[in-house]
Design a protein around this motif. Structure first.
Motif, PDB file in Angstrom:
ATOM      1  N   THR A  54       0.832   1.769  -1.733  1.00 34.85           N
ATOM      2  CA  THR A  54       1.365   3.109  -1.760  1.00 34.85           C
ATOM      3  C   THR A  54       1.573   3.536  -0.313  1.00 34.85           C
ATOM      4  OG1 THR A  54       0.686   4.089  -3.915  1.00 34.85           O
ATOM      5  CG2 THR A  54       1.676   5.611  -2.418  1.00 34.85           C
ATOM      6  N   GLU A  55       2.700   3.709   0.293  1.00 32.81           N
ATOM      7  CA  GLU A  55       2.802   4.270   1.793  1.00 32.81           C
ATOM      8  C   GLU A  55       3.158   5.773   1.604  1.00 32.81           C
ATOM      9  OE1 GLU A  55       6.396   1.769   2.723  1.00 32.81           O
ATOM     10  OE2 GLU A  55       5.004   0.361   3.616  1.00 32.81           O
ATOM     11  N   PHE A  56       2.522   6.542   2.812  1.00 29.27           N
ATOM     12  CA  PHE A  56       2.528   7.891   2.707  1.00 29.27           C
ATOM     13  C   PHE A  56       3.750   8.411   3.774  1.00 29.27           C
ATOM     14  CE2 PHE A  56      -1.320   6.712   0.545  1.00 29.27           C
ATOM     15  CZ  PHE A  56      -1.091   7.827  -0.406  1.00 29.27           C
ATOM     16  N   GLY A  57       4.211   9.397   3.921  1.00 27.46           N
ATOM     17  CA  GLY A  57       4.828  10.165   4.830  1.00 27.46           C
ATOM     18  C   GLY A  57       4.608  11.622   5.062  1.00 27.46           C
ATOM     19  N   ALA A 118      -1.165  11.184   7.178  1.00 29.06           N
ATOM     20  CA  ALA A 118      -0.037  12.013   7.071  1.00 29.06           C
ATOM     21  C   ALA A 118      -0.709  13.417   7.252  1.00 29.06           C
ATOM     22  CB  ALA A 118       0.499  11.862   5.811  1.00 29.06           C
ATOM     23  N   ALA A 119      -2.061  13.772   6.826  1.00 32.65           N
ATOM     24  CA  ALA A 119      -2.200  15.030   6.908  1.00 32.65           C
ATOM     25  C   ALA A 119      -2.790  15.623   8.331  1.00 32.65           C
ATOM     26  CB  ALA A 119      -3.870  15.279   5.945  1.00 32.65           C
ATOM     27  N   THR A 134       2.338  16.370   3.108  1.00 38.16           N
ATOM     28  CA  THR A 134       2.232  15.027   2.961  1.00 38.16           C
ATOM     29  C   THR A 134       3.001  14.596   1.862  1.00 38.16           C
ATOM     30  OG1 THR A 134       0.371  15.403   1.655  1.00 38.16           O
ATOM     31  CG2 THR A 134      -0.104  14.780   4.074  1.00 38.16           C
ATOM     32  N   ALA A 135       3.440  13.461   1.897  1.00 37.83           N
ATOM     33  CA  ALA A 135       4.574  12.895   0.782  1.00 37.83           C
ATOM     34  C   ALA A 135       4.481  11.578   0.693  1.00 37.83           C
ATOM     35  CB  ALA A 135       5.861  13.514   1.021  1.00 37.83           C
TER      36      ALA A 135
END
Length: 196
Positions: A54-57, A118-119, A134-135
């Motif tokens: 999973t990649e975060f943004g 991301a955070a 974060t998403a």
């Protein structure tokens, strides 16, 4: 007529369900399965389990159009306080609106390997009074150059008329003209063309 099948008269007994059911991860099940023909499985023939990471943004806000998202992204990159965003890539994410008024276009930047990164970016942006959360980095690429520019009109717009605008414009067509006879006398042209 053929004689009846002798096996058709035998009753089939229902199978009894197993008394103990255990659950295990797929990798343990594959590893504990007996190898075919009593051969040891090697690394080349062992089944591979594909894992999707999973990649975060970071969700940076919303706009009403793609041009609005591009403007938001360019505005964020201009500020020196938003320097962590320069290494990220913008995407478009469509989310259902919380107020029930349809869908929202959201700007998400990433990809980041973990939610902690991301955070940390959101913490820096929050210090500068920017909204951020974060998403998951999953959406469509946002072209920063703008592949779909607004059409440019080279014609001069028609002047606007005053009025209520409730009436439709009428198109008046002239009836086709009758061909004139080739030879007309001068006298008949003075008195009108009575012969026709």
């Amino acid at each position: 007529m053929a004689p009846p099948d002798p096996s058709a008269t035998k009753l089939i007994e229902p199978m009894q369900p197993p008394s103990v059911v255990t659950a295990a991860p797929i990798s343990e099940v594959v590893a504990s399965a007996p190898p075919a023909d009593d051969a040891e499985p090697d690394e080349a023939t062992a089944p591979k389990v594909a894992l999707h990471r999973t990649e975060f943004g970071v969700d940076l806000g919303s706009a009403n159009s793609l041009a609005g998202l591009r403007a938001l992204w360019r505005g964020l990159l201009k500020s020196r306080s938003n320097a962590p965003l320069a290494a990220l890539r913008p995407i478009i994410v469509i989310k259902e609106g919380t107020n029930g008024l349809g869908m929202q276009l959201r700007l998400v930047a990433g990809p980041l390997n973990d939610a902690g990164a991301a955070a940390r970016i959101c913490a820096v942006l929050s210090e500068n009074n920017r909204s951020c959360e974060t998403a998951i980095f999953d959406g469509q690429r946002l072209s920063v150059n703008g592949d779909d520019p607004a059409p440019v009109s080279t014609t001069k717009p028609a002047p606007r008329r005053r009025g209520s605008g409730k009436h439709a414009a009428a198109v008046v067509e002239e009836p086709p003209k009758k061909p004139e006879p080739a030879a007309t006398s001068t006298i008949s042209s003075w008195f009108g063309k009575r012969g026709q």
